[in-house]
Write an enzyme that holds these catalytic residues in place. Structure first.
Site, PDB file in Angstrom:
ATOM      1  N   ARG A 170       0.780  -1.324  -0.180  1.00 58.63           N
ATOM      2  CA  ARG A 170      -0.006  -0.037   0.035  1.00 58.63           C
ATOM      3  C   ARG A 170       0.730   1.209   0.105  1.00 58.63           C
ATOM      4  O   ARG A 170       2.163   1.289   0.433  1.00 58.63           O
ATOM      5  CB  ARG A 170      -0.830   0.004   1.153  1.00 58.63           C
ATOM      6  CG  ARG A 170      -2.393  -0.697   1.051  1.00 58.63           C
ATOM      7  CD  ARG A 170      -3.340  -0.680   2.277  1.00 58.63           C
ATOM      8  NE  ARG A 170      -2.462  -1.734   3.078  1.00 58.63           N
ATOM      9  CZ  ARG A 170      -2.314  -1.560   4.481  1.00 58.63           C
ATOM     10  NH1 ARG A 170      -2.941  -0.530   5.067  1.00 58.63           N
ATOM     11  NH2 ARG A 170      -2.225  -2.712   5.330  1.00 58.63           N
ATOM     12  N   ARG A 174      -3.479  10.279   0.847  1.00 59.21           N
ATOM     13  CA  ARG A 174      -4.575  11.141   1.524  1.00 59.21           C
ATOM     14  C   ARG A 174      -5.081  12.317   0.859  1.00 59.21           C
ATOM     15  O   ARG A 174      -4.618  12.880   0.057  1.00 59.21           O
ATOM     16  CB  ARG A 174      -3.831  11.576   2.498  1.00 59.21           C
ATOM     17  CG  ARG A 174      -4.559  11.600   3.833  1.00 59.21           C
ATOM     18  CD  ARG A 174      -3.775  12.362   5.111  1.00 59.21           C
ATOM     19  NE  ARG A 174      -3.008  11.202   5.772  1.00 59.21           N
ATOM     20  CZ  ARG A 174      -1.750  11.466   6.594  1.00 59.21           C
ATOM     21  NH1 ARG A 174      -1.445  12.827   6.494  1.00 59.21           N
ATOM     22  NH2 ARG A 174      -1.156  10.622   7.278  1.00 59.21           N
ATOM     23  N   ARG A 247      19.965  -4.716   4.060  1.00 55.82           N
ATOM     24  CA  ARG A 247      20.134  -3.480   3.260  1.00 55.82           C
ATOM     25  C   ARG A 247      21.120  -2.712   4.416  1.00 55.82           C
ATOM     26  O   ARG A 247      20.755  -2.627   5.647  1.00 55.82           O
ATOM     27  CB  ARG A 247      19.059  -2.536   2.908  1.00 55.82           C
ATOM     28  CG  ARG A 247      18.635  -2.750   1.434  1.00 55.82           C
ATOM     29  CD  ARG A 247      19.930  -2.572   0.488  1.00 55.82           C
ATOM     30  NE  ARG A 247      20.034  -1.287  -0.222  1.00 55.82           N
ATOM     31  CZ  ARG A 247      21.057  -1.048  -0.876  1.00 55.82           C
ATOM     32  NH1 ARG A 247      21.860  -1.868  -1.252  1.00 55.82           N
ATOM     33  NH2 ARG A 247      21.116   0.093  -1.586  1.00 55.82           N
ATOM     34  N   ARG A 279      18.100  10.890   1.747  1.00 52.00           N
ATOM     35  CA  ARG A 279      17.553  12.026   2.540  1.00 52.00           C
ATOM     36  C   ARG A 279      18.811  12.713   3.263  1.00 52.00           C
ATOM     37  O   ARG A 279      19.647  12.567   3.759  1.00 52.00           O
ATOM     38  CB  ARG A 279      16.488  11.610   3.648  1.00 52.00           C
ATOM     39  CG  ARG A 279      16.679  10.201   4.196  1.00 52.00           C
ATOM     40  CD  ARG A 279      15.370  10.003   4.861  1.00 52.00           C
ATOM     41  NE  ARG A 279      15.638   8.867   6.045  1.00 52.00           N
ATOM     42  CZ  ARG A 279      14.885   8.530   7.071  1.00 52.00           C
ATOM     43  NH1 ARG A 279      13.747   8.980   7.165  1.00 52.00           N
ATOM     44  NH2 ARG A 279      15.391   7.593   7.831  1.00 52.00           N
ATOM     45  N   GLU A 299      21.908  10.803   4.431  1.00 56.24           N
ATOM     46  CA  GLU A 299      21.799   9.322   4.783  1.00 56.24           C
ATOM     47  C   GLU A 299      22.013   8.711   3.206  1.00 56.24           C
ATOM     48  O   GLU A 299      21.208   8.718   2.244  1.00 56.24           O
ATOM     49  CB  GLU A 299      20.285   9.040   5.160  1.00 56.24           C
ATOM     50  CG  GLU A 299      20.020   7.536   5.618  1.00 56.24           C
ATOM     51  CD  GLU A 299      18.722   7.458   6.278  1.00 56.24           C
ATOM     52  OE1 GLU A 299      18.260   8.227   7.177  1.00 56.24           O
ATOM     53  OE2 GLU A 299      17.991   6.586   5.951  1.00 56.24           O
ATOM     54  N   TYR A 347      11.813  -5.701  10.722  1.00 54.32           N
ATOM     55  CA  TYR A 347      11.874  -4.408  10.788  1.00 54.32           C
ATOM     56  C   TYR A 347      10.777  -4.121  12.083  1.00 54.32           C
ATOM     57  O   TYR A 347       9.631  -4.263  11.776  1.00 54.32           O
ATOM     58  CB  TYR A 347      11.689  -3.563   9.657  1.00 54.32           C
ATOM     59  CG  TYR A 347      11.711  -1.962  10.084  1.00 54.32           C
ATOM     60  CD1 TYR A 347      12.707  -1.147   9.945  1.00 54.32           C
ATOM     61  CD2 TYR A 347      10.467  -1.449  10.409  1.00 54.32           C
ATOM     62  CE1 TYR A 347      12.900   0.074  10.686  1.00 54.32           C
ATOM     63  CE2 TYR A 347      10.571  -0.092  10.895  1.00 54.32           C
ATOM     64  CZ  TYR A 347      11.968   0.558  10.981  1.00 54.32           C
ATOM     65  OH  TYR A 347      11.769   1.815  11.047  1.00 54.32           O
ATOM     66  N   ASP A 349       9.218  -0.918  14.299  1.00 56.92           N
ATOM     67  CA  ASP A 349       9.218   0.608  14.916  1.00 56.92           C
ATOM     68  C   ASP A 349       9.500   0.580  16.424  1.00 56.92           C
ATOM     69  O   ASP A 349       9.275  -0.575  17.081  1.00 56.92           O
ATOM     70  CB  ASP A 349       8.237   1.340  14.783  1.00 56.92           C
ATOM     71  CG  ASP A 349       8.051   1.954  13.205  1.00 56.92           C
ATOM     72  OD1 ASP A 349       9.248   2.248  12.975  1.00 56.92           O
ATOM     73  OD2 ASP A 349       7.042   2.040  12.681  1.00 56.92           O
TER      74      ASP A 349
HETATM   75  P1  FAD Z   1      19.091  -2.528  18.308  1.00 56.40           P
HETATM   76  O1  FAD Z   1      18.876  -0.970  18.725  1.00 56.40           O
HETATM   77  O2  FAD Z   1      19.841  -2.680  17.126  1.00 56.40           O
HETATM   78  O3  FAD Z   1      19.946  -2.774  19.622  1.00 56.40           O
HETATM   79  C1  FAD Z   1      20.544  -4.187  19.649  1.00 56.40           C
HETATM   80  C2  FAD Z   1      21.806  -4.031  20.320  1.00 56.40           C
HETATM   81  O4  FAD Z   1      22.620  -5.212  20.358  1.00 56.40           O
HETATM   82  C3  FAD Z   1      22.903  -2.881  19.710  1.00 56.40           C
HETATM   83  O5  FAD Z   1      23.198  -1.980  20.410  1.00 56.40           O
HETATM   84  C4  FAD Z   1      24.200  -3.803  19.025  1.00 56.40           C
HETATM   85  O6  FAD Z   1      25.352  -3.104  19.211  1.00 56.40           O
HETATM   86  C5  FAD Z   1      24.048  -4.941  20.397  1.00 56.40           C
HETATM   87  N1  FAD Z   1      24.572  -5.902  19.776  1.00 56.40           N
HETATM   88  C6  FAD Z   1      24.351  -6.851  18.556  1.00 56.40           C
HETATM   89  N2  FAD Z   1      25.401  -7.932  18.627  1.00 56.40           N
HETATM   90  C7  FAD Z   1      25.987  -8.181  19.806  1.00 56.40           C
HETATM   91  C8  FAD Z   1      26.844  -8.848  20.420  1.00 56.40           C
HETATM   92  N3  FAD Z   1      27.203  -9.887  19.651  1.00 56.40           N
HETATM   93  N4  FAD Z   1      27.492  -8.567  21.367  1.00 56.40           N
HETATM   94  C9  FAD Z   1      27.110  -7.477  22.201  1.00 56.40           C
HETATM   95  N5  FAD Z   1      25.996  -6.431  21.751  1.00 56.40           N
HETATM   96  C10 FAD Z   1      25.465  -6.907  20.484  1.00 56.40           C
HETATM   97  N6  FAD Z   1      11.665   3.397  14.550  1.00 56.40           N
HETATM   98  C11 FAD Z   1      10.483   4.156  14.932  1.00 56.40           C
HETATM   99  O7  FAD Z   1       9.519   4.093  15.726  1.00 56.40           O
HETATM  100  N7  FAD Z   1      10.385   5.561  14.360  1.00 56.40           N
HETATM  101  C12 FAD Z   1      11.437   5.802  13.337  1.00 56.40           C
HETATM  102  O8  FAD Z   1      11.302   6.992  12.944  1.00 56.40           O
HETATM  103  C13 FAD Z   1      12.423   5.152  13.042  1.00 56.40           C
HETATM  104  N8  FAD Z   1      13.522   5.481  12.439  1.00 56.40           N
HETATM  105  C14 FAD Z   1      14.304   4.386  11.941  1.00 56.40           C
HETATM  106  C15 FAD Z   1      15.445   4.833  11.072  1.00 56.40           C
HETATM  107  C16 FAD Z   1      16.236   4.093  10.662  1.00 56.40           C
HETATM  108  C17 FAD Z   1      17.262   4.349   9.455  1.00 56.40           C
HETATM  109  C18 FAD Z   1      16.434   2.686  11.292  1.00 56.40           C
HETATM  110  C19 FAD Z   1      17.379   1.679  10.847  1.00 56.40           C
HETATM  111  C20 FAD Z   1      15.420   2.270  12.245  1.00 56.40           C
HETATM  112  C21 FAD Z   1      14.339   3.220  12.664  1.00 56.40           C
HETATM  113  N9  FAD Z   1      13.475   2.908  13.411  1.00 56.40           N
HETATM  114  C22 FAD Z   1      12.381   3.600  13.857  1.00 56.40           C
HETATM  115  C23 FAD Z   1      13.477   1.453  14.256  1.00 56.40           C
HETATM  116  C24 FAD Z   1      14.423   1.525  15.646  1.00 56.40           C
HETATM  117  O9  FAD Z   1      15.504   2.002  15.231  1.00 56.40           O
HETATM  118  C25 FAD Z   1      14.277   0.069  16.208  1.00 56.40           C
HETATM  119  O10 FAD Z   1      12.791  -0.259  16.625  1.00 56.40           O
HETATM  120  C26 FAD Z   1      15.015  -0.131  17.360  1.00 56.40           C
HETATM  121  O11 FAD Z   1      16.391   0.631  17.329  1.00 56.40           O
HETATM  122  C27 FAD Z   1      15.288  -1.405  17.646  1.00 56.40           C
HETATM  123  O12 FAD Z   1      15.714  -1.872  19.089  1.00 56.40           O
HETATM  124  P2  FAD Z   1      16.411  -3.250  19.221  1.00 56.40           P
HETATM  125  O13 FAD Z   1      16.834  -3.201  20.807  1.00 56.40           O
HETATM  126  O14 FAD Z   1      15.807  -4.394  18.789  1.00 56.40           O
HETATM  127  O15 FAD Z   1      17.862  -3.242  18.417  1.00 56.40           O
END
Ligand code: FAD
Length: 367
Positions: A170, A174, A247, A279, A299, A347, A349
């Protein structure tokens, strides 16, 4: 002995650690990076909170999650209204009456709908076979050519004709003059940056940075009764079914001294094929900053190879099949909880990560 070794000080690991501590559990949190927060990490530079891993805007429809994050810090009233720059022509996003008015001079919603319908009919696509056909069948050729094609091809590194149609099931269209990107009821940016939230979650919990789980796996595992693992799931199982693909992105951040306001908006998408970045983020606008300088980040999407920072999972059939095999193994590891975007190859949020961490917490402690 710790109750939990938490691998990853991102949002998932931090919510889990906070909730476990509240229930009297002893946790050790490790992260291979030199900071907490994972991808939501913000760093203060020149008084501006810089989103180090790309623009992060918090939005949710879930009141419980909104209240939960507001318990750690207050949020401002930021509303995401990105702009598209196509070769110097500026359009509002998401596609709405402002966009259609700039593009075609139409004023009423019926005129806009008629224009889109007419372009869809001319294109004559009944069963879209690829992303290009899918986009044209949803919004017509003009929007596709100017606002979707170049951006998507840069983002995925291949032609829109080679990309599967499912990527854009989708498109947000709007027929009102409303530039608010998200439909969610709650939206904002944490005052003081996202790192503040994580600092509060991890208060009083032992955190070790610059520690890679795989470099001291046995020793680390022996320190705790259970592991909460938020790293890449294929790496946990030594890539035995193959590598899951992503990616990647890289960011170029610049401090600009000679203006206080570089682009007048937090997020501007460059939708032509030629501009190499997708962006530019101007960080101060997330918090209505009035600093003397400004900071921007370009970016750039990039191919991912093992060892690069994994950003967006490529959830095509091949990778999803491989993930299923890892998931089956994960379900047979009783002493390990897999969570967050990397361990579930999805993915998410931020509000979804918090939601899934809270469900995990309930399963672990309250059932
Ligand atoms: P992460 O934040 O990746 O945490 C995992 C952690 O584990 C990392 O710090 C990593 O270093 C650590 N780790 C991994 N492997 C190991 C290892 N072997 N030993 C020790 N440590 C390790 N969400 C929104 O709601 N709004 C937005 O506008 C938005 N924009 C985004 C834009 C981008 C470009 C991206 C990529 C994501 C965006 N997101 C957004 C999503 C958001 O970033 C994620 O939902 C969130 O960060 C996920 O948290 P997490 O704890 O799952 O993963």
């Amino acid at each position: 002995m710790y109750d939990y070794l938490i691998v990853g000080a991102g949002l998932f690991g931090s919510v889990f650690a906070y909730e476990a501590k509240k229930r009297g559990k002893k946790c050790l949190v490790i992260d291979k990076r030199d900071h907490i927060g994972g991808n939501i990490y913000t760093e203060k530079i020149e008084g501006i909170n810089v989103h180090k891993y790309g623009a992060h805007i918090f939005h949710t429809n879930n009141e419980r999650i909104w209240d939960y994050v507001n318990g750690f810090t207050k949020f401002n009233r930021y509303t995401n209204s990105p702009i598209a720059n196509y070769k110097g022509e500026l359009y509002n996003l998401p596609f709405n009456m402002n966009t259609f008015n700039t593009l075609w001079g139409v004023v009423s919603p019926d005129e806009a709908k008629a224009k889109i319908e007419q372009q869809k009919t001319v294109a004559g696509i009944t069963e879209p076979k690829n992303l290009e056909e899918q986009a044209i069948s949803l919004v017509g050729t003009d929007i596709y050519e100017k606002l979707i094609k170049g951006y998507t091809e840069k983002q995925w590194g291949r032609s829109a004709r080679e990309l599967p149609a499912f990527i854009i099931k989708r498109l947000p269209v709007r027929f009102t003059y409303d530039n608010n990107y998200f439909n969610d009821q709650y939206q904002g940016i944490p005052i003081g940056g996202y790192t503040t939230i994580i600092e509060k979650m991890l208060e009083g919990i032992e955190v070790k940075l610059n520690v890679d789980f795989f470099e001291q796996r046995q020793e680390l595992e022996s320190l705790a009764n259970k592991v909460v693992y938020t790293g890449m799931i294929d790496q946990y199982f030594d890539y035995k079914f193959g590598v899951l693909e992503y990616r990647s992105l890289h960011f170029e951040t610049k401090v600009i001294d000679d203006t206080t306001n570089y682009q007048g908006n937090a997020v501007i998408n460059y939708t032509d094929k030629e501009t190499p970045y997708t962006r530019i983020i101007e960080h101060k606008h997330f918090e209505f900053g009035t600093q003397d300088k400004t900071i921007i980040t370009e970016e750039y999407p990039s191919e991912w190879k093992p060892g690069d920072e994994p950003y967006y999972p490529i959830n095509d059939d091949k990778n999803n099949e491989t993930y299923k095999k890892y998931k089956a193994l994960a379900e047979n590891e009783p002493k390990v909880i897999f969570g967050g975007r990397l361990a579930t190859y999805k993915y998410y949020d931020m509000h979804q990560v918090i939601g899934s961490a809270l469900v995990t917490v309930e399963k672990e402690f309250d059932q």
